[in-house]
Design an enzyme around this catalytic site. Structure first.
Site, PDB file in Angstrom:
ATOM      1  N   PHE A   1     -35.211  18.509  25.963  1.00  0.00           N
ATOM      2  CA  PHE A   1     -34.943  17.789  24.720  1.00  0.00           C
ATOM      3  C   PHE A   1     -33.993  16.645  25.029  1.00  0.00           C
ATOM      4  CE2 PHE A   1     -32.670  17.259  20.651  1.00  0.00           C
ATOM      5  CZ  PHE A   1     -33.705  17.276  19.731  1.00  0.00           C
TER       6      PHE A   1
ATOM      7  N   GLU B   1     -24.082  20.761  21.439  1.00  0.00           N
ATOM      8  CA  GLU B   1     -24.675  20.937  20.104  1.00  0.00           C
ATOM      9  C   GLU B   1     -23.630  20.689  19.015  1.00  0.00           C
ATOM     10  OE1 GLU B   1     -27.566  20.978  20.651  1.00  0.00           O
ATOM     11  OE2 GLU B   1     -28.089  22.306  22.298  1.00  0.00           O
TER      12      GLU B   1
ATOM     13  N   SER C   1     -21.673  12.462  20.322  1.00  0.00           N
ATOM     14  CA  SER C   1     -21.490  12.862  18.927  1.00  0.00           C
ATOM     15  C   SER C   1     -22.071  11.844  17.950  1.00  0.00           C
ATOM     16  CB  SER C   1     -20.000  13.058  18.630  1.00  0.00           C
ATOM     17  OG  SER C   1     -19.480  14.142  19.378  1.00  0.00           O
TER      18      SER C   1
ATOM     19  N   ARG D   1      -7.719  51.378  35.080  1.00  0.00           N
ATOM     20  CA  ARG D   1      -6.686  50.831  35.970  1.00  0.00           C
ATOM     21  C   ARG D   1      -5.316  51.432  35.635  1.00  0.00           C
ATOM     22  NH1 ARG D   1      -5.851  47.156  40.473  1.00  0.00           N
ATOM     23  NH2 ARG D   1      -3.898  46.031  40.123  1.00  0.00           N
TER      24      ARG D   1
ATOM     25  N   ILE E   1     -29.172  17.090  30.106  1.00  0.00           N
ATOM     26  CA  ILE E   1     -30.417  17.636  29.575  1.00  0.00           C
ATOM     27  C   ILE E   1     -30.770  18.934  30.307  1.00  0.00           C
ATOM     28  CG2 ILE E   1     -32.825  17.159  29.039  1.00  0.00           C
ATOM     29  CD1 ILE E   1     -30.716  15.307  27.678  1.00  0.00           C
ATOM     30  N   THR E   2     -30.631  20.051  29.622  1.00  0.00           N
ATOM     31  CA  THR E   2     -30.966  21.351  30.195  1.00  0.00           C
ATOM     32  C   THR E   2     -32.463  21.429  30.488  1.00  0.00           C
ATOM     33  OG1 THR E   2     -29.155  22.421  29.014  1.00  0.00           O
ATOM     34  CG2 THR E   2     -30.942  23.842  29.776  1.00  0.00           C
TER      35      THR E   2
ATOM     36  N   GLN F   1       1.628  49.504  24.856  1.00  0.00           N
ATOM     37  CA  GLN F   1       1.526  48.918  23.525  1.00  0.00           C
ATOM     38  C   GLN F   1       1.014  47.475  23.558  1.00  0.00           C
ATOM     39  OE1 GLN F   1       5.310  49.370  21.566  1.00  0.00           O
ATOM     40  NE2 GLN F   1       5.023  51.559  21.201  1.00  0.00           N
TER      41      GLN F   1
ATOM     42  N   LEU G   1      -7.314  41.652  32.834  1.00  0.00           N
ATOM     43  CA  LEU G   1      -7.823  41.988  34.160  1.00  0.00           C
ATOM     44  C   LEU G   1      -6.909  41.490  35.278  1.00  0.00           C
ATOM     45  CD1 LEU G   1     -10.423  42.544  32.466  1.00  0.00           C
ATOM     46  CD2 LEU G   1     -11.720  41.744  34.435  1.00  0.00           C
ATOM     47  N   GLY G   2      -5.852  40.794  34.923  1.00  0.00           N
ATOM     48  CA  GLY G   2      -4.948  40.288  35.939  1.00  0.00           C
ATOM     49  C   GLY G   2      -5.664  39.408  36.939  1.00  0.00           C
TER      50      GLY G   2
END
Length: 392
Positions: free
Chosen positions: A137, A371, A146, A276, A171-172, A287, A346-347
């Protein structure tokens, strides 16, 4: 009496219980395929910056997800919610995979289905639905993102033919497409053209050095004196109404798809912090960790509810483009926050391709922009609630 059943950590608000049987079946089929066939390979595709597009297209065609929400011409004609759920399950693996399906079905195929002639539909759509033919497209340009009304690509008449000159960017699927839907300025306003990519003067160059959406093929399209017959033009649509209607379809797939990316990041963080151990106990027992997990589960489920509600509105024919802007802006923002927070949980492992979180986070930076940027969707919402257009 209150139910004693505990909430499912992976669907805390039981959103999927509101799906119809067909929608649930499609969810299961796409999820099973994506987890078995795509998830084991996607990190390598991302790292190497490649995608086996032709092979995937045929597999997606057999799965029935290419143009699945369209009617006829080999398309399944599913509900909008079912299509959204399919996007969610594909993007749970990688945004590039959802983008592949979205560009094929919601941009290229939708444009031909909605605005094309009967001859154009019959020639292209069945093969595209099967994955035998690939589409792209062409709207965005190097200097017109834009503001598509300022595009420089031009089509001029030469006898009964059209001659196209210009450049399209980002363009994908552009390097593998058999057909390109190209929008161009004419003396009659902006018009759309169905351009076979083997037409002399048409070329596609792969965009290199991407740091996001690497499991996706991105191209620059160059049109130099591309001669097309009169019947290559979409017969009736003029102006931006044509391309913007296609973008609205793609944005709908995005607002659903990013729920999958967010869900994967949240589930990865949940599993990681439960297993972990630090200071003699699981990370999930602290906490501060639980506060972050609570934030994640709220954002994932809130985005899922927004997507489902907008999907029901779309199926009822009541979905306004400004509501799509709401969903795209809100859900991408939520998904990005989920990915960024999950990365912290996950550090150091959060930056490794052995885990999906950083990959999703990088992809979502692109999804935030394409988009329609967040700024443009904010202005769309602003106009909707004030009645005042502030785009210029």
């Amino acid at each position: 009496m209150a139910s004693s059943a505990a909430a499912d950590p992976r669907d805390f608000l039981d959103v999927d219980a509101r799906l119809a049987d067909e929608e649930r079946d499609i969810r299961d089929a796409v999820r099973d395929y994506a987890r078995a066939q795509l998830r084991p390979q996607v990190a390598e595709w991302f790292e190497t910056g490649m995608l086996p597009a032709r092979e995937l297209a045929k597999e997606f065609g057999r799965l029935g997800v290419l143009g699945m929400h369209l009617q006829g011409y080999g398309c399944a004609g599913t509900s909008a919610v079912a299509y959204g759920i399919a996007c969610r399950e594909l993007e749970a693996v990688d945004s590039g995979l959802r983008s592949f399906v979205s560009v094929q079905g919601s941009l290229a195929m939708f444009a031909i289905h909605r605005w094309g002639s009967e001859e154009q539909r019959g020639r292209w759509l069945p093969g595209m639905a099967e994955g035998e033919l690939l589409g792209c497209f062409g709207l965005t340009e190097p200097d017109a993102g834009s503001d598509p009304g300022s595009m420089r690509t031009r089509a001029r008449r030469d006898g009964s033919d059209w001659i196209l000159d210009g450049t399209k960017m980002w363009i994908t699927n552009g390097t593998v497409a058999d057909v390109a839907v190209v929008w161009a300025q004419t003396d009659e306003g902006i018009r759309g053209f169905v351009v076979p990519t083997d037409t002399p003067g048409f070329s596609a160059r792969e965009v290199q050095h991407k740091l996001s959406l690497r499991a996706s093929l991105t191209a620059e399209l160059v049109l130099e004196g591309v001669r097309l017959p009169a019947e290559a033009a979409f017969p009736d649509v003029r102006g931006l109404r044509g391309p913007l209607s296609c973008l609205n379809e793609a944005r709908y797939g995005i607002l659903y798809g990013v729920v999958g990316a967010a869900r994967t990041c949240y589930e990865t963080a949940l599993e990681y912090t439960l297993s972990r151990e630090q200071f003699g106990k699981p990370l999930a027992s602290f906490q501060l960790t639980q506060r972050k997990l609570a934030d994640l589960v709220i954002e994932v489920n809130r985005a899922g509810l927004v997507a489902l509600h907008l999907g029901r509105l779309k199926d009822d024919g009541e979905l306004d483009h400004s509501q799509v802007s709401f969903g795209k802006m809100a859900n991408v923002r939520s998904a990005l926050e989920v990915a960024r927070t999950a990365r912290t949980l996950l550090g150091a492992n959060g930056i490794s391709l052995e885990y999906p979180v950083m990959r999703h986070m990088a992809n979502l930076e692109t999804v935030l922009t394409y988009e329609g940027t967040e700024e443009m969707h904010a202005l769309s919402l602003g106009q909707a609630v004030t009645g005042i257009a502030a785009f210029r």
